[in-house]
Design a protein around this motif. Structure first.
Motif, PDB file in Angstrom:
ATOM      1  N   GLN A 342       1.178   5.161 -11.126  1.00 35.10           N
ATOM      2  CA  GLN A 342       1.345   3.710 -11.202  1.00 35.10           C
ATOM      3  C   GLN A 342       0.282   2.981 -12.021  1.00 35.10           C
ATOM      4  O   GLN A 342       0.602   2.009 -12.695  1.00 35.10           O
ATOM      5  N   GLY A 383      -6.149  -5.834  10.107  1.00 34.69           N
ATOM      6  CA  GLY A 383      -5.065  -5.044   9.525  1.00 34.69           C
ATOM      7  C   GLY A 383      -5.606  -3.875   8.728  1.00 34.69           C
ATOM      8  O   GLY A 383      -6.410  -4.069   7.811  1.00 34.69           O
ATOM      9  N   ALA A 387      -4.664  -2.604   1.945  1.00 33.70           N
ATOM     10  CA  ALA A 387      -5.565  -3.701   1.587  1.00 33.70           C
ATOM     11  C   ALA A 387      -6.764  -3.734   2.530  1.00 33.70           C
ATOM     12  O   ALA A 387      -7.925  -3.742   2.086  1.00 33.70           O
ATOM     13  N   GLU A 406      -6.844  -3.007  13.954  1.00 32.50           N
ATOM     14  CA  GLU A 406      -5.470  -2.650  13.614  1.00 32.50           C
ATOM     15  C   GLU A 406      -4.643  -2.661  14.892  1.00 32.50           C
ATOM     16  O   GLU A 406      -5.016  -2.036  15.880  1.00 32.50           O
ATOM     17  N   LYS A 407      -3.512  -3.353  14.830  1.00 37.07           N
ATOM     18  CA  LYS A 407      -2.722  -3.498  16.066  1.00 37.07           C
ATOM     19  C   LYS A 407      -1.984  -2.217  16.464  1.00 37.07           C
ATOM     20  O   LYS A 407      -1.742  -1.974  17.640  1.00 37.07           O
ATOM     21  N   GLN A 414       2.057   0.123   5.925  1.00 36.48           N
ATOM     22  CA  GLN A 414       3.294   0.589   5.289  1.00 36.48           C
ATOM     23  C   GLN A 414       3.085   1.901   4.518  1.00 36.48           C
ATOM     24  O   GLN A 414       4.041   2.610   4.217  1.00 36.48           O
ATOM     25  N   LYS A 424       6.094  12.388  -1.290  1.00 34.87           N
ATOM     26  CA  LYS A 424       4.994  11.420  -1.199  1.00 34.87           C
ATOM     27  C   LYS A 424       4.066  11.741  -0.028  1.00 34.87           C
ATOM     28  O   LYS A 424       3.283  10.899   0.393  1.00 34.87           O
ATOM     29  N   PHE A 451      -5.257  -8.973  16.385  1.00 32.17           N
ATOM     30  CA  PHE A 451      -5.911 -10.273  16.225  1.00 32.17           C
ATOM     31  C   PHE A 451      -4.986 -11.314  16.840  1.00 32.17           C
ATOM     32  O   PHE A 451      -3.825 -11.418  16.450  1.00 32.17           O
ATOM     33  N   SER A 468      -3.105  -8.588   7.008  1.00 24.50           N
ATOM     34  CA  SER A 468      -2.086  -8.272   8.025  1.00 24.50           C
ATOM     35  C   SER A 468      -0.734  -7.895   7.416  1.00 24.50           C
ATOM     36  O   SER A 468       0.228  -7.643   8.138  1.00 24.50           O
ATOM     37  N   GLY A 469      -0.648  -7.850   6.091  1.00 22.76           N
ATOM     38  CA  GLY A 469       0.470  -7.194   5.425  1.00 22.76           C
ATOM     39  C   GLY A 469       1.810  -7.875   5.467  1.00 22.76           C
ATOM     40  O   GLY A 469       1.915  -9.118   5.427  1.00 22.76           O
ATOM     41  N   VAL A 470       2.827  -7.037   5.565  1.00 20.92           N
ATOM     42  CA  VAL A 470       4.209  -7.515   5.411  1.00 20.92           C
ATOM     43  C   VAL A 470       5.099  -6.951   6.522  1.00 20.92           C
ATOM     44  O   VAL A 470       4.769  -5.967   7.169  1.00 20.92           O
ATOM     45  N   ASP A 513      13.576   5.076  -1.994  1.00 24.01           N
ATOM     46  CA  ASP A 513      12.848   6.051  -1.170  1.00 24.01           C
ATOM     47  C   ASP A 513      13.648   6.441   0.062  1.00 24.01           C
ATOM     48  O   ASP A 513      13.661   7.606   0.466  1.00 24.01           O
ATOM     49  N   GLY A 648      -0.544  -7.927   1.127  1.00 24.97           N
ATOM     50  CA  GLY A 648       0.785  -8.480   1.400  1.00 24.97           C
ATOM     51  C   GLY A 648       0.776  -9.774   2.176  1.00 24.97           C
ATOM     52  O   GLY A 648       1.680 -10.596   2.021  1.00 24.97           O
ATOM     53  N   ASP A 656       2.560  -4.085  -4.115  1.00 24.88           N
ATOM     54  CA  ASP A 656       2.609  -2.641  -3.876  1.00 24.88           C
ATOM     55  C   ASP A 656       1.194  -2.217  -3.523  1.00 24.88           C
ATOM     56  O   ASP A 656       0.279  -3.047  -3.469  1.00 24.88           O
ATOM     57  N   ALA A 657       1.014  -0.938  -3.259  1.00 27.01           N
ATOM     58  CA  ALA A 657      -0.301  -0.497  -2.814  1.00 27.01           C
ATOM     59  C   ALA A 657      -1.341  -0.696  -3.919  1.00 27.01           C
ATOM     60  O   ALA A 657      -2.515  -0.946  -3.638  1.00 27.01           O
TER      61      ALA A 657
END
Ligand code: FAD
Ligand code: NAP
Ligand code: SF4
Length: 671
Positions: A342, A383, A387, A406-407, A414, A424, A451, A468-470, A513, A648, A656-657
């Motif tokens: 990537q 999170g 990230a 992290e919850k 992800q 992967k 949190f 906390s992302g997506v 994927d 995210g 993306d990552a």
């Protein structure tokens, strides 16, 4: 010397050049080769890798003349004034015992400019420019240009050159009858087609005596139905030995071959068996390449006599200290290349500078710097997806006191789902790398810790970073609460999803994927055999080009549909270097793509859609939702301390990552 990997760390003297171990950093275009001012940065890039202990580095391609440029103003070594610039590269490397070769590459018909030249005027399917055929005089002059470049390389302090004779570039074009239809002494028959390569090597050896390495990238397997035979390539290899090459490197495929050779679905060491077939018949040291990224695979290739050296390229973007870490028994702290392409190859194809998804500092050694902080802060990171994990790593490296909440019960966000996709699996190693580093850097990580606005006591932290992302987007379709509906994040964690029929809503990266996950089948005894069967690679090398004619694609017992509202080609936005592979795999397996659809409803029969005027019911067992992402932004108390948002949760669009980790790095660099 490493007790664990003795062969990898054994030295070897070749043509008067002492190589301290068997590890070669293979040639990579970084995007720093072209501009005179960027050679200093290129030197810095290689200095980091030389400091990391690699035995030999091969530069990205430098053209012997302007016609040989890959793109206008890409790297070139053809004038005396360029020697001084290249000194910045060789001096940087020679601060360490590492040796460095300058790769001489003439693009021929692969050139992306209107002045391209080739043995015959036959256009390449991957360049929009048609080459003109070289006259006899131009061929002779071009050979002299290669020799002149090699002499200049010697003056610039290089320990030798790699002559790029494979992957479909000019020398390979001369060698192959599909691109060489000349009737003069540089064509006609096998002898004529070898002449260009042999004269280049002979004349370089005449002009530049040992100690000076000439490594030749031999086109061992074309991976094209009309390619060369094993015997033809072997004859070229044997003649090259007579002409004075020091080392032969493995060339695998043409750029126009429709067989993946380095993408993540290619098994480790997938082509070492090809090198081995030549190793049995050639006397000069041989180099194995392609998909070697771990010391175990590398040592095994050497121990079993498949090759004398191993070449790795992308693993050195991911971790400049790869060799030192292995040598010092710190193998588990290697930041592994996950073969995503990537930030390296995809960037180069987009005309950008290369870097690395898991190491954003690669090729940015001078401008993406993490400096120790003079004022350590107590930071809370919410999170532990890519990230949050990357931020915690870089911030702790600077000297901050980092707490990571992290919850979920495991870190990775992800990215742990990505690691469930066949091919992967190594994505999990990026997560393991951060976890390993946290104990060294004293990052305080709490799993199962959410949190929460109500219970948060913000006063004890100096700053908070939200990562906390997506979460999956919920599309508006009647019947979304039907039991047939399942979101991708749930599906990927089910123990067995290999029965029944599926409609996948959304044909983005995740839709593809999920289709791979559902349709994947194992074919053979080992991953390499599986892969060779899937891509019709002839492991006996009796067929020209190394491809057998019969197709052995796995039949998929279940029906899978992938749906998209846009009318455009499915997977159009997938990466340039891997998108075609993913499309081909799925269509070979019979996965059906429907585009330009609208969704009516989901019920006991399946999903009801429209395509133009046509109403269609897809009678499936499951409807998998892969319709994109939304940010997760926790509710906040009125805080007096600074807050930041990365990855995210800051922006779900085009996330993306790669962008999540770069976002994290950028904040860590300045906090
Ligand atoms: P996330 O990964 O969503 O992480 C956020 C974390 O925060 C989660 O662990 C979550 O549990 C935690 N969290 C949320 N709220 C709280 C709270 N209140 N308290 C504590 N913790 C909380 N990207 C690529 O670049 N290449 C790929 O090949 C690729 N393949 C993919 C394949 C699949 C199947 C999937 C699902 C994704 C893929 N991605 C890929 C996308 C990539 O994984 C995401 O872009 C990336 O994970 C986003 O990182 P993030 O840290 O911003 O968010
Ligand atoms: P995506 O690539 O944006 O795809 C979302 C898909 O959902 C599209 O096909 C879109 O197509 C459809 N969609 C969007 N809104 C919809 C709605 N309201 N109703 C129905 N369909 C809708 O996102 P993703 O697949 O979720 O991937 C997320 C990120 O992870 C992306 O940035 C991707 O690059 C990254 N990723 C990368 C890889 C990789 O190999 N590089 C692999 C996986 C994921 P239509 O709008 O046309 O229907
Ligand atoms: Fe490897 Fe991906 Fe980094 Fe390229 S971007 S070096 S493939 S991890």
């Amino acid at each position: 010397m490493s007790a664990e990997f003795p062969t990898l760390f054994s030295s070897l003297e070749v043509d008067g050049v002492h190589l301290s171990n068997r590890i070669i950093m293979g040639s990579m275009h970084t995007g720093l080769e072209g501009h005179p001012f960027s050679l200093k940065k290129l030197g810095e890039f290689y200095r980091h890798r030389a400091r990391g202990g690699v035995g030999l580095i091969v530069t990205g391609g430098f053209a012997p003349n302007m016609r040989g440029w890959l793109v206008p103003f890409s790297g070139k070594l053809s004038n005396a004034w360029e020697v001084r610039l290249h000194r910045q590269v060789t001096d940087a490397v020679h601060e360490f015992p590492t040796k460095i070769l300058c790769q001489l590459l003439h693009a021929g018909r692969y050139a992306y400019h209107p002045w391209s030249k080739a043995p015959s005027a036959i256009a390449s399917p991957i360049s929009r420019f048609s080459p003109s055929a070289m006259t006899h005089k131009e061929v002779r002059r071009c050979i002299d240009d290669f020799v002149r470049s090699a002499c200049l390389a010697k003056q610039a302090g290089y320990d030798g050159v790699e002559v790029m004779g494979s992957e479909g570039y000019l020398i390979h074009q001369f060698f192959s009858d599909r691109t060489n239809q000349r009737n003069d002494e540089y064509g006609r028959d096998q002898k004529g087609r070898m002449k260009f390569a042999l004269e280049i090597v002979e004349k370089i050896r005449e002009k530049v005596q040992s100690p000076f390495l000439i490594m030749f990238r031999l086109p061992m397997i074309d991976l094209l139905p009309t390619g060369s035979t094993f015997d033809q390539v072997l004859e070229l290899g044997q003649n090259l030995q007579q002409s004075g090459v020091s080392i032969i490197n493995s060339g695998i495929g043409w750029h126009e071959s429709r067989v993946p050779t380095i993408a993540s679905m290619v098994p480790h060491g997938a082509f070492a068996w090809v090198t081995e077939k030549f190793a049995k018949q050639l006397q000069v040291p041989l180099v194995a390449s392609n998909r070697i990224n771990s010391p175990e695979v590398a040592e095994n290739i050497l121990l079993s006599g498949q090759a004398d050296f191993v070449s790795m390229a992308r693993p050195f973007l991911a971790d400049a200290q790869w060799v030192e870490k292995v040598r010092n028994g710190k193998r588990s702290s290697i930041n592994i290349c996950i073969a995503c392409n990537q930030a390296c190859l995809d960037h180069i194809f987009e005309g950008k500078k290369a870097s690395c998804l898991v190491n954003p500092q690669a090729c940015h050694e001078t401008d993406r710097v993490i400096r120790p902080t003079w004022k350590p802060k107590k930071l809370l990171v919410v999170g532990a997806g890519p990230a949050g994990m990357a931020f915690a790593y870089y911030a702790a490296k600077k000297g901050h006191h980092v707490h990571l909440w992290e919850k979920e019960a495991a870190a990775g966000g992800q990215f742990t789902l990505a690691a469930k996709i066949p091919g992967k699996e190594e994505f999990q190693k990026t997560i393991s790398f951060y976890l390993q580093e946290y104990s060294r850097l004293n990052v305080q990580m709490k799993l199962g810790k959410t949190f929460d606005f109500h219970s948060f006591d913000g006063e004890s932290f100096d700053e908070i970073v939200f990562a906390s992302g997506v979460r999956p987007r919920v599309p508006r379709i009647d019947g979304m609460d039907h039991p047939k509906v399942i979101f991708y994040d749930k599906l990927l964690t089910l123990p067995d999803s290999h029965h029944g029929s599926y409609a996948i809503v959304g044909a983005g990266g995740i839709g593809f994927d999920v289709a791979e996950f559902l349709s994947h089948r194992s074919l053979g005894a080992t991953p390499v055999e599986d892969y060779c069967k899937q891509w019709n690679i002839d492991q006996s090398l009796t067929h020209a080009g190394g491809l057998s004619s019969h197709h052995q694609h796995p039949s998929v017992s279940k029906k899978i549909f992938v749906l998209q509202r846009k009318a455009s080609k499915p997977g159009k936005d997938l990466s340039k270097t891997t998108g075609w592979i993913r499309r081909k795999i799925l269509s070979d397996r019979g996965v059906e793509f429907l585009t330009g659809v609208s969704y009516d409803s989901i019920d006991d029969r399946g999903i009801h859609i429209r395509q133009g005027e046509k109403k269609i019911t897809l009678e499936v067992d499951r409807v998998v939702i892969c319709a994109g992402q939304e940010s997760v932004q926790p509710e906040l108390p009125p805080l007096t301390i600074p807050t930041h948002w990365i990855g995210g949760c800051r922006q779900a669009r085009e996330l993306d990552a790669k962008s999540a980790i770069l976002d994290a790095f950028s904040l860590a660099a300045k906090i």
